[in-house]
Design a protein around this motif. Structure first.
Motif, mmCIF file in Angstrom:
data_model
loop_
_atom_site.group_PDB
_atom_site.id
_atom_site.type_symbol
_atom_site.label_atom_id
_atom_site.label_comp_id
_atom_site.label_asym_id
_atom_site.label_seq_id
_atom_site.Cartn_x
_atom_site.Cartn_y
_atom_site.Cartn_z
ATOM 1 N N TYR A 1 43.777 26.502 37.989
ATOM 2 C CA TYR A 1 42.851 27.539 38.727
ATOM 3 C C TYR A 1 43.226 26.930 40.361
ATOM 4 O O TYR A 1 43.297 27.962 40.784
ATOM 5 N N ASP A 2 42.658 25.741 40.548
ATOM 6 C CA ASP A 2 43.081 25.521 41.997
ATOM 7 C C ASP A 2 44.523 25.734 42.438
ATOM 8 O O ASP A 2 44.340 26.328 44.150
ATOM 9 N N ASP A 3 45.789 25.857 41.979
ATOM 10 C CA ASP A 3 46.959 26.146 41.927
ATOM 11 C C ASP A 3 47.017 27.343 42.237
ATOM 12 O O ASP A 3 47.566 27.940 42.893
ATOM 13 N N VAL A 4 46.748 28.127 41.239
ATOM 14 C CA VAL A 4 46.869 29.433 41.029
ATOM 15 C C VAL A 4 45.630 30.725 42.205
ATOM 16 O O VAL A 4 45.897 31.790 42.406
ATOM 17 N N ALA A 5 44.160 30.419 41.908
ATOM 18 C CA ALA A 5 42.816 31.094 42.786
ATOM 19 C C ALA A 5 42.702 30.226 44.095
ATOM 20 O O ALA A 5 43.184 29.154 43.972
ATOM 21 N N ASP A 6 42.758 30.814 45.277
ATOM 22 C CA ASP A 6 42.260 30.753 46.504
ATOM 23 C C ASP A 6 41.070 30.873 45.913
ATOM 24 O O ASP A 6 40.612 32.274 47.196
ATOM 25 N N SER A 7 40.074 29.725 46.034
ATOM 26 C CA SER A 7 38.321 29.440 45.636
ATOM 27 C C SER A 7 37.917 28.626 46.021
ATOM 28 O O SER A 7 38.832 27.390 45.550
ATOM 29 N N HIS B 1 37.291 40.707 39.378
ATOM 30 C CA HIS B 1 38.836 40.705 38.799
ATOM 31 C C HIS B 1 39.883 39.686 38.876
ATOM 32 O O HIS B 1 40.337 39.467 37.856
ATOM 33 N N GLY B 2 39.737 39.240 40.162
ATOM 34 C CA GLY B 2 41.058 38.938 40.294
ATOM 35 C C GLY B 2 40.459 37.269 39.891
ATOM 36 O O GLY B 2 41.558 36.197 38.972
ATOM 37 N N GLU B 3 39.396 36.554 39.743
ATOM 38 C CA GLU B 3 38.701 35.447 39.394
ATOM 39 C C GLU B 3 38.828 35.081 37.763
ATOM 40 O O GLU B 3 39.812 34.605 37.275
ATOM 41 N N SER B 4 39.034 36.962 37.235
ATOM 42 C CA SER B 4 38.666 36.651 35.727
ATOM 43 C C SER B 4 40.129 36.516 35.788
ATOM 44 O O SER B 4 40.590 35.617 34.437
ATOM 45 N N TRP B 5 41.376 37.229 36.318
ATOM 46 C CA TRP B 5 43.006 36.844 35.883
ATOM 47 C C TRP B 5 42.760 35.441 36.242
ATOM 48 O O TRP B 5 43.434 34.982 35.463
ATOM 49 N N SER B 6 42.551 35.177 36.844
ATOM 50 C CA SER B 6 42.985 33.731 37.589
ATOM 51 C C SER B 6 42.580 32.323 36.596
ATOM 52 O O SER B 6 42.989 31.446 35.786
ATOM 53 N N VAL B 7 41.326 33.171 36.243
ATOM 54 C CA VAL B 7 40.510 32.145 34.772
ATOM 55 C C VAL B 7 41.295 31.669 33.792
ATOM 56 O O VAL B 7 42.155 30.576 33.371
ATOM 57 N N VAL C 1 52.661 40.717 33.234
ATOM 58 C CA VAL C 1 51.756 39.981 33.643
ATOM 59 C C VAL C 1 51.642 39.863 35.322
ATOM 60 O O VAL C 1 51.161 40.056 36.076
ATOM 61 N N PHE C 2 53.227 39.873 36.151
ATOM 62 C CA PHE C 2 53.376 39.625 37.199
ATOM 63 C C PHE C 2 52.116 40.900 37.985
ATOM 64 O O PHE C 2 51.721 40.962 39.198
ATOM 65 N N ALA C 3 52.777 41.993 37.453
ATOM 66 C CA ALA C 3 52.055 43.606 37.882
ATOM 67 C C ALA C 3 50.894 43.498 37.827
ATOM 68 O O ALA C 3 49.963 43.976 38.682
ATOM 69 N N GLU C 4 50.036 42.114 37.097
ATOM 70 C CA GLU C 4 48.645 42.255 37.270
ATOM 71 C C GLU C 4 48.081 41.580 38.165
ATOM 72 O O GLU C 4 47.026 41.589 38.656
ATOM 73 N N LEU C 5 48.674 40.534 38.927
ATOM 74 C CA LEU C 5 47.910 39.610 39.871
ATOM 75 C C LEU C 5 48.908 40.356 41.045
ATOM 76 O O LEU C 5 49.812 40.843 41.124
ATOM 77 N N ASP C 6 48.098 39.108 42.370
ATOM 78 C CA ASP C 6 48.822 39.470 43.641
ATOM 79 C C ASP C 6 49.500 39.096 44.296
ATOM 80 O O ASP C 6 49.438 38.499 43.332
ATOM 81 N N SER C 7 49.947 39.597 45.372
ATOM 82 C CA SER C 7 51.043 38.534 45.515
ATOM 83 C C SER C 7 50.785 36.533 45.756
ATOM 84 O O SER C 7 51.277 36.093 45.152
ATOM 85 N N SER C 8 49.631 36.174 46.222
ATOM 86 C CA SER C 8 49.299 34.985 46.076
ATOM 87 C C SER C 8 49.689 34.623 44.936
ATOM 88 O O SER C 8 50.063 33.113 44.306
ATOM 89 N N ARG C 9 48.509 35.019 44.199
ATOM 90 C CA ARG C 9 48.494 34.687 43.139
ATOM 91 C C ARG C 9 50.214 34.351 41.239
ATOM 92 O O ARG C 9 50.137 33.922 40.776
ATOM 93 N N ARG C 10 51.105 35.522 42.642
ATOM 94 C CA ARG C 10 52.421 35.536 41.627
ATOM 95 C C ARG C 10 53.117 34.736 41.853
ATOM 96 O O ARG C 10 53.787 33.986 40.928
ATOM 97 N N ALA C 11 53.029 33.770 43.522
ATOM 98 C CA ALA C 11 53.672 32.806 43.520
ATOM 99 C C ALA C 11 53.133 31.423 43.077
ATOM 100 O O ALA C 11 54.262 31.170 42.842
ATOM 101 N N GLY C 12 51.595 31.847 43.228
ATOM 102 C CA GLY C 12 51.412 30.215 41.916
ATOM 103 C C GLY C 12 51.778 30.387 40.843
ATOM 104 O O GLY C 12 52.067 29.096 40.247
#
Length: 307
Positions: A131-137, A216-222, A248-259
């Motif tokens: 989660y720390d790797d894919v979410a900027d939180s 929504h973004g946090e839920s996807w990251s979890v 799944v990449f279509a559901e993620l923003d650019s930063s989460r895609r890269a992660g």
């Protein structure tokens, strides 16, 4: 594995015919799909299935234990339903066989809860790290196993074994005590009110539960972190599993895609599906197969017809 509509599934291992259940755990896979948002927002049954599927890949015997528990739970629930019907007719319910069902139910429930609690404990660190790797939180993901027996009778401060959900013998006795405490309610309602079928996995970010509070973004990251944590757990236990990312990449923003792309690159085998090629991060090294539907030729994969 052969799946034919209208017929029984068939399986073979090295060309030898086997029962489909015997293939469990042989080819380990981790699938992340759009439906995985239900891991965060769905009913507890979704999270129980997630833990059970992971446990089965680690130890296929778990599937048999779960099957036995489901059978006993149905039988016991039928007994409760019959007791409820008797009470409504003003008659004393026949519970002469209940002790036998309680013993089986408690023992199987304790084994399933012990396995799930162990998996949840082992999963927390890799899932939190993912989660720390894919979410900027600034908030960290925490997992806690919520056993139904704890909600019914709690734990005994003077008995450390009561708090250890992986102690099958101790939890069998606690389950029997819990069944005794809810027996009157069970006969009134005609259902099993405590047991492994009511366990849950609690997810939180910082001090707040994910369900109902996460964006929504946090839920996807979890949801993604749970799957990636499962991937790491399976990798540490043996062979690296096949990682399948289903649109799944279509559901993620650019930063989460890269992660996700960075973490996915650690897998030895990856299968990715997407409807739009641009959804794939440029950093993901891949060999593409283009699939399209031709009105005259059916499904076409890179120029080759497929039935």
């Amino acid at each position: 594995l052969e799946i034919v509509r209208g017929k029984a599934n068939r399986a073979r291992i090295n060309r030898a015919q086997v029962r489909p259940r015997e293939i469990l755990g042989i080819v380990r896979t981790v699938v992340f799909a759009p439906e995985d948002l239900s891991l965060v927002r769905g009913d507890p049954s979704v999270r129980r299935s997630f833990l059970d599927d992971l446990a089965t890949q680690l130890s296929p015997i778990h599937a048999s234990v779960r099957s036995d528990f489901d059978r006993v739970a149905r039988q016991r629930a039928a007994l409760m339903k019959a007791a409820q019907a008797s009470l409504r007719r003003g008659q004393a319910p026949d519970l002469s066989t209940l002790e036998v069902w309680d013993q089986q139910f408690a023992a199987l429930s304790a084994r399933i809860t012990a396995t799930r609690a162990s998996i949840a404990s082992r999963l927390e660190e890799p899932a939190s790290r993912s989660y720390d790797d894919v979410a900027d939180s600034p908030r960290h993901l925490r997992l806690a196993f919520d056993a139904s027996v704890d909600r019914v009778i709690g734990t005994d401060p003077g008995n450390p074994a009561s708090a250890d959900l992986t102690d099958v013998d101790a939890q069998t006795q606690r389950m029997l005590a819990a069944l005794g405490s809810v027996r009157e309610k069970e006969t009134e309602r005609g259902v099993n009110l405590v047991g492994a079928h009511r366990d849950d996995l609690t997810l939180s970010l910082g001090a707040m539960p994910v369900k109902g509070y996460a964006s929504h973004g946090e839920s996807w990251s979890v949801a993604l972190a749970l799957r990636l944590g499962a991937f790491e757990l399976l990798s540490d236990d043996g062979d690296t599993p096949i990682l399948i990312l289903d649109d799944v990449f279509a559901e993620l923003d650019s930063s989460r895609r890269a992660g996700l792309a960075a973490l996915a690159s650690k897998a030895e085998q990856i299968i990715v599906t997407c409807a739009v090629a641009d959804d794939l991060p440029a950093s993901l090294d891949h060999h593409a197969l283009h699939v399209r539907l031709d009105p005259r030729r059916g499904t076409v994969i890179d120029g080759h017809d497929r039935e």
